[in-house]
Design an enzyme around this catalytic site. Structure first.
Site, PDB file in Angstrom:
ATOM      1  CE1 TYR A  32       0.288  -0.580  -4.656  1.00  0.00           C
ATOM      2  CE2 TYR A  32       1.879   0.985  -5.536  1.00  0.00           C
ATOM      3  CZ  TYR A  32       1.580  -0.264  -5.028  1.00  0.00           C
ATOM      4  OH  TYR A  32       2.574  -1.210  -4.898  1.00  0.00           O
ATOM      5  CG  HIS A  34       2.677   8.472  -4.118  1.00  0.00           C
ATOM      6  ND1 HIS A  34       2.517   9.846  -4.042  1.00  0.00           N
ATOM      7  CD2 HIS A  34       2.066   8.099  -5.278  1.00  0.00           C
ATOM      8  CE1 HIS A  34       1.883  10.276  -5.112  1.00  0.00           C
ATOM      9  NE2 HIS A  34       1.568   9.239  -5.881  1.00  0.00           N
ATOM     10  CD  GLU A  35       5.727  10.361   2.498  1.00  0.00           C
ATOM     11  OE1 GLU A  35       5.287  11.435   2.942  1.00  0.00           O
ATOM     12  OE2 GLU A  35       5.829   9.322   3.184  1.00  0.00           O
ATOM     13  N   GLY A  36       2.941  11.897  -1.993  1.00  0.00           N
ATOM     14  CA  GLY A  36       2.200  12.951  -2.688  1.00  0.00           C
ATOM     15  C   GLY A  36       0.741  12.953  -2.246  1.00  0.00           C
ATOM     16  CG  HIS A  37      -1.852   9.628  -3.207  1.00  0.00           C
ATOM     17  ND1 HIS A  37      -1.065   8.582  -3.637  1.00  0.00           N
ATOM     18  CD2 HIS A  37      -2.670   9.920  -4.256  1.00  0.00           C
ATOM     19  CE1 HIS A  37      -1.398   8.260  -4.871  1.00  0.00           C
ATOM     20  NE2 HIS A  37      -2.362   9.053  -5.273  1.00  0.00           N
ATOM     21  CD  GLN A  61      -9.354   9.219 -13.918  1.00  0.00           C
ATOM     22  OE1 GLN A  61     -10.287   9.633 -13.227  1.00  0.00           O
ATOM     23  NE2 GLN A  61      -8.092   9.539 -13.619  1.00  0.00           N
ATOM     24  CG  ASP A 150      -1.833  14.400 -11.913  1.00  0.00           C
ATOM     25  OD1 ASP A 150      -1.500  13.656 -12.837  1.00  0.00           O
ATOM     26  OD2 ASP A 150      -1.675  14.088 -10.717  1.00  0.00           O
ATOM     27  CD  GLN A 153      -6.427  15.081 -11.980  1.00  0.00           C
ATOM     28  OE1 GLN A 153      -6.601  14.056 -12.634  1.00  0.00           O
ATOM     29  NE2 GLN A 153      -5.945  15.046 -10.758  1.00  0.00           N
ATOM     30  CB  VAL A 176       5.439  14.986  -2.753  1.00  0.00           C
ATOM     31  CG1 VAL A 176       6.422  14.272  -1.839  1.00  0.00           C
ATOM     32  CG2 VAL A 176       4.534  15.902  -1.936  1.00  0.00           C
TER      33      VAL A 176
HETATM   34  P1  AMP Z   1      -4.096   9.831  -8.361  1.00  0.00           P
HETATM   35  O1  AMP Z   1      -4.352   8.828  -7.275  1.00  0.00           O
HETATM   36  O2  AMP Z   1      -2.848   9.571  -9.139  1.00  0.00           O
HETATM   37  O3  AMP Z   1      -5.306  10.123  -9.208  1.00  0.00           O
HETATM   38  O4  AMP Z   1      -3.785  11.197  -7.601  1.00  0.00           O
HETATM   39  C1  AMP Z   1      -4.668  11.720  -6.638  1.00  0.00           C
HETATM   40  C2  AMP Z   1      -4.251  13.118  -6.296  1.00  0.00           C
HETATM   41  O5  AMP Z   1      -2.905  13.114  -5.811  1.00  0.00           O
HETATM   42  C3  AMP Z   1      -4.262  14.066  -7.522  1.00  0.00           C
HETATM   43  O6  AMP Z   1      -4.760  15.335  -7.113  1.00  0.00           O
HETATM   44  C4  AMP Z   1      -2.799  14.138  -7.882  1.00  0.00           C
HETATM   45  O7  AMP Z   1      -2.440  15.341  -8.546  1.00  0.00           O
HETATM   46  C5  AMP Z   1      -2.141  14.069  -6.520  1.00  0.00           C
HETATM   47  N1  AMP Z   1      -0.747  13.634  -6.649  1.00  0.00           N
HETATM   48  C6  AMP Z   1      -0.290  12.555  -7.339  1.00  0.00           C
HETATM   49  N2  AMP Z   1       1.058  12.508  -7.268  1.00  0.00           N
HETATM   50  C7  AMP Z   1       1.452  13.587  -6.543  1.00  0.00           C
HETATM   51  C8  AMP Z   1       2.725  14.109  -6.113  1.00  0.00           C
HETATM   52  N3  AMP Z   1       3.855  13.501  -6.435  1.00  0.00           N
HETATM   53  N4  AMP Z   1       2.738  15.235  -5.384  1.00  0.00           N
HETATM   54  C9  AMP Z   1       1.578  15.873  -5.044  1.00  0.00           C
HETATM   55  N5  AMP Z   1       0.349  15.432  -5.407  1.00  0.00           N
HETATM   56  C10 AMP Z   1       0.289  14.306  -6.141  1.00  0.00           C
END
Ligand code: AMP
Length: 287
Positions: A32, A34-37, A61, A150, A153, A176
């Site tokens: 799912y 977003h720009e962070g991923h 988890q 995170d 984490q 992000v």
């Molecule tokens: P998730 O899919 O939420 O498990 O996140 C996968 C990876 O993306 C993890 O290393 C998160 O820390 C990173 N992540 C999630 N949100 C952000 C964000 N806003 N900015 C940067 N990295 C992110």
């Protein structure tokens, strides 16, 4: 871009890449995007030769009352976005592929998994550590990319890599944010429009805390009071915790010195969000 669902096929592809001398970058995610991923995938693209992104909503988890079943999923959109930023392989295993006999062998990360976020989500970090270790064993990446979003984490993963002497470089990437400061998260999709209006308060509270450090505040109590005060002004925001910790073991501190993390978890309506900011007493600025 190739989509791979089995461990054996991923191994085959990566063995071939390694034999050609390619450096492998792994970006573990639950999808799912977003720009962070995407920022993690871009960092991997820049630093390694072959980028693998895993998409796996890891049951280990999630607690029994958490959102495993309802966790947002959209594989078609994810694969389109990943391809755009230059990902080479998407690894999307089923739960049965990852845990054919259930999760019988698991990691226990000890105290770091039981404090702060770990106190609210028992077993969460052991689940994260187990799945990441398994992904590391499968992909044997040179580098793996994680978000500062995170922060605990990230500290857990660094600890696992250190404790078990894994030969992997863990790269952390900055959080992000949306234009109004809200940290991007797959769970933001749960926010109603009223919740969304209140949500930037989390980041604002953290930025006020880091400004306070910059102005010379040196007690964790005053930082936490500042965050509580800011969030008490939002009726739909229910702060679950605010904690000031050191980065390695995530142990709470009383006095501000060195590199620290201010972390919060809060409900906005019924959606639980986490956010954090790093502070460095040298500069007091978010790091
Ligand atoms: P998730 O899919 O939420 O498990 O996140 C996968 C990876 O993306 C993890 O290393 C998160 O820390 C990173 N992540 C999630 N949100 C952000 C964000 N806003 N900015 C940067 N990295 C992110």
């Amino acid at each position: 871009m190739k989509i791979i669902e089995t461990i054996s096929e991923l191994r085959e592809q990566l063995d071939e890449a390694r034999s050609e001398g390619k450096r492998i970058g792994l970006v573990p995610t639950m999808g799912y995007f977003h720009e962070g991923h995407l920022s993690l995938m871009e960092a991997a693209r820049a630093e390694t030769d072959l980028v693998v992104t895993s998409i796996f909503v890891n049951p280990l988890q999630f607690g029994p009352r958490e959102d495993f079943d309802g966790y947002p999923r959209d594989f078609a959109r994810d694969s389109m976005l990943a391809e755009k930023v230059g990902v080479d392989l998407i690894f999307q295993p089923s739960v049965g592929e990852m845990y054919p006999e259930g999760a019988t062998t698991t990691l226990d990360v000890g105290r770091i998994g039981e404090i702060v976020e770990g106190a609210i989500r028992p077993g969460h970090f052991n689940g994260v550590a187990t799945v990441c270790t398994k992904l590391f064993n499968i992909a044997q990446p040179h580098k793996a990319f994680f978000g500062q979003k995170d922060a605990q984490q990230l500290s857990v993963i660094r600890k696992v890599v250190r404790d078990l002497a894994m030969n992997i470089d863990i790269v952390d990437c900055p959080t992000v944010r949306e234009a109004d400061g809200l940290a991007m998260s797959s769970r933001n999709v749960y926010l109603t429009s009223d919740d969304r209006k209140a949500a930037p308060a989390l980041a604002e509270a953290l930025f006020s805390a880091s400004a306070l450090v910059q102005e010379g505040a040196r007690s964790a109590a005053s930082i936490k009071a500042c965050v509580r005060e800011r969030l008490s002004q939002e009726s739909s925001v229910k702060l679950q915790y605010v904690e000031v910790t050191e980065e390695n073991g995530f142990e709470p501190v009383e006095n501000i010195s060195g590199r620290l993390v201010v972390s919060i978890a809060a409900f906005i309506g019924t959606t639980r969000l986490i956010d954090n900011v790093r502070v460095d007493v040298g500069t007091g600025k978010p790091a």
